[in-house]
Design an enzyme around this catalytic site. Structure first.
Site, PDB file in Angstrom:
ATOM      1  N   LYS A   1       6.707  -4.308  -3.992  1.00 33.01           N
ATOM      2  CA  LYS A   1       8.068  -3.914  -3.921  1.00 33.01           C
ATOM      3  C   LYS A   1       8.719  -4.021  -2.677  1.00 33.01           C
ATOM      4  O   LYS A   1       9.630  -4.511  -2.201  1.00 33.01           O
ATOM      5  CB  LYS A   1       8.195  -2.712  -4.663  1.00 33.01           C
TER       6      LYS A   1
ATOM      7  N   LYS B   1      13.588 -14.213 -11.072  1.00 32.15           N
ATOM      8  CA  LYS B   1      13.275 -13.193 -11.945  1.00 32.15           C
ATOM      9  C   LYS B   1      11.986 -13.702 -13.122  1.00 32.15           C
ATOM     10  O   LYS B   1      11.286 -12.848 -13.310  1.00 32.15           O
ATOM     11  CB  LYS B   1      14.192 -12.943 -12.857  1.00 32.15           C
TER      12      LYS B   1
ATOM     13  N   GLU C   1      18.234 -17.099  -8.445  1.00 27.58           N
ATOM     14  CA  GLU C   1      17.697 -15.443  -8.820  1.00 27.58           C
ATOM     15  C   GLU C   1      17.087 -15.646 -10.057  1.00 27.58           C
ATOM     16  O   GLU C   1      16.243 -14.910 -10.387  1.00 27.58           O
ATOM     17  CB  GLU C   1      19.115 -14.643  -8.396  1.00 27.58           C
TER      18      GLU C   1
ATOM     19  N   GLU D   1       8.550 -13.937 -11.357  1.00 29.05           N
ATOM     20  CA  GLU D   1       8.092 -12.751 -10.946  1.00 29.05           C
ATOM     21  C   GLU D   1       7.517 -12.059 -12.016  1.00 29.05           C
ATOM     22  O   GLU D   1       6.160 -11.713 -11.710  1.00 29.05           O
ATOM     23  CB  GLU D   1       9.119 -11.993 -10.588  1.00 29.05           C
TER      24      GLU D   1
ATOM     25  N   ASN E   1      -1.688   1.667   5.884  1.00 34.82           N
ATOM     26  CA  ASN E   1      -0.956   0.550   5.233  1.00 34.82           C
ATOM     27  C   ASN E   1      -0.493  -0.012   6.332  1.00 34.82           C
ATOM     28  O   ASN E   1      -0.148   0.417   7.385  1.00 34.82           O
ATOM     29  CB  ASN E   1       0.403   1.224   4.649  1.00 34.82           C
ATOM     30  N   GLY E   2      -0.725  -1.448   6.069  1.00 30.25           N
ATOM     31  CA  GLY E   2      -0.249  -2.397   7.325  1.00 30.25           C
ATOM     32  C   GLY E   2      -1.680  -3.496   7.518  1.00 30.25           C
ATOM     33  O   GLY E   2      -2.549  -3.381   6.632  1.00 30.25           O
TER      34      GLY E   2
ATOM     35  N   CYS F   1       0.644  -1.222   0.005  1.00 33.20           N
ATOM     36  CA  CYS F   1      -0.183   0.028   0.061  1.00 33.20           C
ATOM     37  C   CYS F   1       0.881   1.377   0.016  1.00 33.20           C
ATOM     38  O   CYS F   1       1.727   1.456   0.834  1.00 33.20           O
ATOM     39  CB  CYS F   1      -1.052   0.035   1.194  1.00 33.20           C
TER      40      CYS F   1
ATOM     41  N   TRP G   1      -2.966  -2.927  -1.498  1.00 30.48           N
ATOM     42  CA  TRP G   1      -2.554  -3.878  -2.102  1.00 30.48           C
ATOM     43  C   TRP G   1      -3.382  -5.010  -1.045  1.00 30.48           C
ATOM     44  O   TRP G   1      -3.056  -4.884   0.285  1.00 30.48           O
ATOM     45  CB  TRP G   1      -1.319  -4.298  -1.739  1.00 30.48           C
TER      46      TRP G   1
ATOM     47  N   ARG H   1       5.200   0.125  -5.703  1.00 36.20           N
ATOM     48  CA  ARG H   1       5.052  -0.694  -4.449  1.00 36.20           C
ATOM     49  C   ARG H   1       4.050  -1.767  -4.895  1.00 36.20           C
ATOM     50  O   ARG H   1       4.324  -2.892  -3.982  1.00 36.20           O
ATOM     51  CB  ARG H   1       4.448   0.075  -3.417  1.00 36.20           C
TER      52      ARG H   1
ATOM     53  N   HIS I   1      18.533 -35.849  -8.493  1.00 36.31           N
ATOM     54  CA  HIS I   1      17.536 -36.237  -7.533  1.00 36.31           C
ATOM     55  C   HIS I   1      15.933 -35.667  -7.522  1.00 36.31           C
ATOM     56  O   HIS I   1      15.688 -35.334  -6.485  1.00 36.31           O
ATOM     57  CB  HIS I   1      18.147 -35.787  -6.146  1.00 36.31           C
TER      58      HIS I   1
HETATM   59  C1  G6P Z   1       9.472  -8.468  -2.158  1.00 37.27           C
HETATM   60  C2  G6P Z   1       9.863  -7.737  -3.607  1.00 37.27           C
HETATM   61  C3  G6P Z   1      11.250  -8.605  -4.082  1.00 37.27           C
HETATM   62  C4  G6P Z   1      12.144  -8.445  -2.880  1.00 37.27           C
HETATM   63  C5  G6P Z   1      11.701  -9.008  -1.460  1.00 37.27           C
HETATM   64  C6  G6P Z   1      12.664  -8.681  -0.155  1.00 37.27           C
HETATM   65  O1  G6P Z   1       9.115  -9.654  -2.448  1.00 37.27           O
HETATM   66  O2  G6P Z   1       8.973  -7.916  -4.711  1.00 37.27           O
HETATM   67  O3  G6P Z   1      11.850  -7.950  -4.867  1.00 37.27           O
HETATM   68  O4  G6P Z   1      13.588  -9.147  -3.199  1.00 37.27           O
HETATM   69  O5  G6P Z   1      10.232  -8.318  -1.146  1.00 37.27           O
HETATM   70  O6  G6P Z   1      12.731  -7.113  -0.061  1.00 37.27           O
HETATM   71  P1  G6P Z   1      13.868  -6.242   0.411  1.00 37.27           P
HETATM   72  O7  G6P Z   1      13.352  -4.751   0.397  1.00 37.27           O
HETATM   73  O8  G6P Z   1      13.797  -6.624   2.146  1.00 37.27           O
HETATM   74  O9  G6P Z   1      15.066  -6.654  -0.274  1.00 37.27           O
END
Ligand code: G6P
Length: 614
Positions: free
Chosen positions: A609, A491, A487, A494, A101-102, A2, A75, A27, A510
């Protein structure tokens, strides 16, 4: 997650609020809304499911006048994303409006009690419970808004950043925070409110970062006053934000993600600036100078993080163990915080977070602190909650990251971890002179090598176009490149919504090998390091099952070129620095596949985000 924007001053509030919401779109959100007090002190609330542009379209023929307002991108947590559940929420009398927010954890109990008193609800949200509670307290006890907010916040359990307006007191916004970020911007006869500084910086660089349990009284024509929940005045410095508008705009790129991928060489130079000195042959981190004793004598490192930051942590573990010879464990912050971990006062807990606001990582920091560990933060967002909660740390200095899928923050985090391992390894005497010198030089050369690598962008785009059909992807790597495989897979997941998994290459036998057939593309990171021959055998096993192999190889590797369907060549570097290069093509691969599939790359569905709730 949010986004919160607020404005009170001399301008029309609506354009400031809409602009601010657009700055916070990164965000992640599913609905948006705005509450405005017009010159007749009428409260106009407009909200819609969807994007901020949908809200703009909806308000086209509405009264959006007024110089006070609050706005929100939601959100969904409690209640599905729809107009009724979108913020702002108004109280039964229609006098008060709130954005939040929260999560209010005890909202169900509070809601039941309020319903017993005859309060009616229009949404399924925890937020509406809070505004009804504030109104109930205010009306039954005949209190001013600030006192009612303070009393309500004593009753609620949870995490929040809120802003409240009252149409009977149109010159004031009350804002409060606990475990959710909130920033007040101070202009000339005007004030701004934001979940972070991005909606504020085009108007003023002067901000106050609110602390937990702060309540800000933002009154037209007066100085901002901050009190705690007991009405004790809290002193706060006004800070100057070092953020440029250009840093939060796309700068000619079609997406923030592509811009941020291409920024990486410059970001890493900024990250190393003043820290890595090739001529003097040393790496200096102020945290290591200021807290030498705690860091150099650490008996164990525990790294806590989430998402991409957790992948960087996996690389950090290998660096710290290789170079400093100190055992290192990596934990998901969300697991660590609830499993009563054994922590000693000789442990150093490293918290990695791009946003510096991830709720689980912040809670892990607080827990480790309570148990006596020394806490070192590796964050990007300056002044955010995690750096403020740690004993020391190093910012990664890669600039604002707007694309939801993290790119430059990852390479920045790995760079800081490399510098940390080098600085501590030197102090501990666990790295020999020559290796130390070679690593410094190689690290310093990485940005140039990244630039070379980025020249393959078009070739990677061509490869990507072939794979939009895929429903599953496998990513394999070993040693330092195993976290790179994780990673790369993350990506792709996501932003393209293709299922992808990262595995240590040898683990393929395995389980994952059962999935391999001609439908399953396999990305293999196969650089020429000690495990090269073993990865070569894995590629043969994959080819025997007719899958298509995209291999990341070192320049000039003819052997794999003959075996793989496609190769992407990486410049040579030292093994522990390979992730900094190998990650780049995987970011591009995911980006182009998602673009080809027409996905919303910068704001993928359901993702946020900055995950400020559990
Ligand atoms: C969310 C974001 C990711 C990020 C993760 C941890 O899931 O979409 O891109 O890696 O949070 O966030 P941080 O700000 O703690 O690195």
């Amino acid at each position: 997650m949010c986004g919160i924007v607020g404005y009170i001053g001399k301008r029309k509030a609506y354009p400031v609020l809409i602009n601010g919401l657009k700055r916070l779109e990164y965000r992640g959100y599913d609905s948006a809304g705005v509450a405005l007090l017009n010159d007749d002190n009428e409260l106009n609330v407009y909200k819609t499911k969807g994007k901020v542009s949908d809200l703009e379209a909806y308000t086209e023929d509405k009264d959006v006048s007024g110089t006070v307002g609050i706005a929100h991108t939601r959100w969904a947590t409690h209640g599905e994303p729809n107009t009724a559940n979108a913020h702002p929420h108004i109280s039964s009398s229609g006098n008060l409006a709130i954005i939040h927010n929260g999560i209010i954890e005890n909202y169900a109990t509070l809601k039941r009690r309020l319903m017993e008193k005859g309060v009616e609800f229009k949404s399924n949200t925890d937020t509406e419970v809070l505004i009804q509670l504030i109104e109930y307290i205010q009306s039954t006890k005949n209190l001013d808004l600030l006192t009612a907010v303070r009393m309500a916040l004593h009753t609620v359990i949870g995490a929040y950043a809120i802003a409240v307006i009252d149409k009977r007191n149109p010159d004031q916004i009350i804002a409060a925070r606990k475990s959710s970020p909130l920033v007040v911007g101070i202009g000339e006869d005007e004030f701004f409110l934001g979940s972070d500084a991005s909606p504020i910086i085009e108007y003023t660089k002067k901000v106050i970062y609110l602390d937990d349990k702060d309540i800000a009284i933002i009154h037209r024509g007066e100085e901002v006053k901050v009190v705690d929940f007991y009405n004790e005045e809290m002193k706060h410095d006004v800070t100057e934000v070092a953020l440029d508008l250009a840093q939060i705009e796309k700068g000619g790129y079609p997406h923030f993600m592509l811009k941020e991928i291409f920024e990486q060489p410059d970001c890493l130079m900024d990250c190393m600036s003043g820290r890595v000195n090739v001529e003097a042959n040393n790496v200096v981190l102020s945290a290591v100078i200021d807290h030498r004793e705690q860091l150099v004598n650490a008996r164990r490192f525990i790294i806590v993080a989430c998402g991409t930051s957790w992948h960087a942590a996996q690389i950090g573990k290998q660096l710290l163990e290789d170079i400093c010879k100190v055992p290192c464990e990596v934990e998901y912050a969300s697991e660590f915080r609830y499993r009563n971990p054994v922590i000693n006062n000789t442990d150093v807990v490293i918290a990695i977070s791009q946003s510096g606001e991830t709720a689980d990582t912040l809670a892990a920091v607080e827990l480790a602190k309570e148990k006596g560990a020394f806490i070192y933060g590796i964050c990007n967002a300056i002044g955010s909650s995690i750096p403020r909660a740690t004993h020391t740390g190093s910012y990664i200095h890669v600039g604002p990251e707007i694309g939801v899928a993290s790119t430059k923050a990852f390479t920045g985090q790995v760079t800081v971890l490399t510098m940390l391992a080098l600085a501590l390894g030197k102090e501990r005497g666990t790295i020999d002179e020559q290796k130390y010198k070679d690593l410094i030089k190689e690290l310093y050369d990485i940005p140039e090598k990244m630039k070379e690598l980025l020249k393959q962008c078009d070739a990677i785009r061509d490869i990507s176009q072939i794979f939009t059909y895929a429903r599953n992807f496998l990513y394999l790597g070993r040693g330092y490149n195993y976290p790179v495989a994780l990673e790369g897979a993350l990506k792709l997941k996501e932003i393209s919504y293709i299922h992808a998994e990262g595995y240590p290459a040898a683990e393929m036998k395995h389980g994952p090998i059962a999935l391999i057939d001609e439908e399953m593309p396999v990305v293999v990171i196969a650089t020429k390091n000690v495990l090269y021959e073993k990865v070569l055998s894995n590629i043969q096993e994959i080819k025997a099952r007719r899958a298509r192999v995209i291999a990341l190889v070192n320049e000039g590797d003819e052997t794999i070129k003959r075996m793989a369907d496609m190769v992407i060549e990486l410049p040579h570097t030292m093994e522990c620095l390979e992730p900094l290069l190998a990650t780049i093509p995987l970011q591009l691969l995911a980006y182009f596949i998602a673009v080809c599939k027409g996905k919303d790359v910068d704001q993928p569905r359901n993702l946020a985000k900055s995950v400020t709730v559990e």
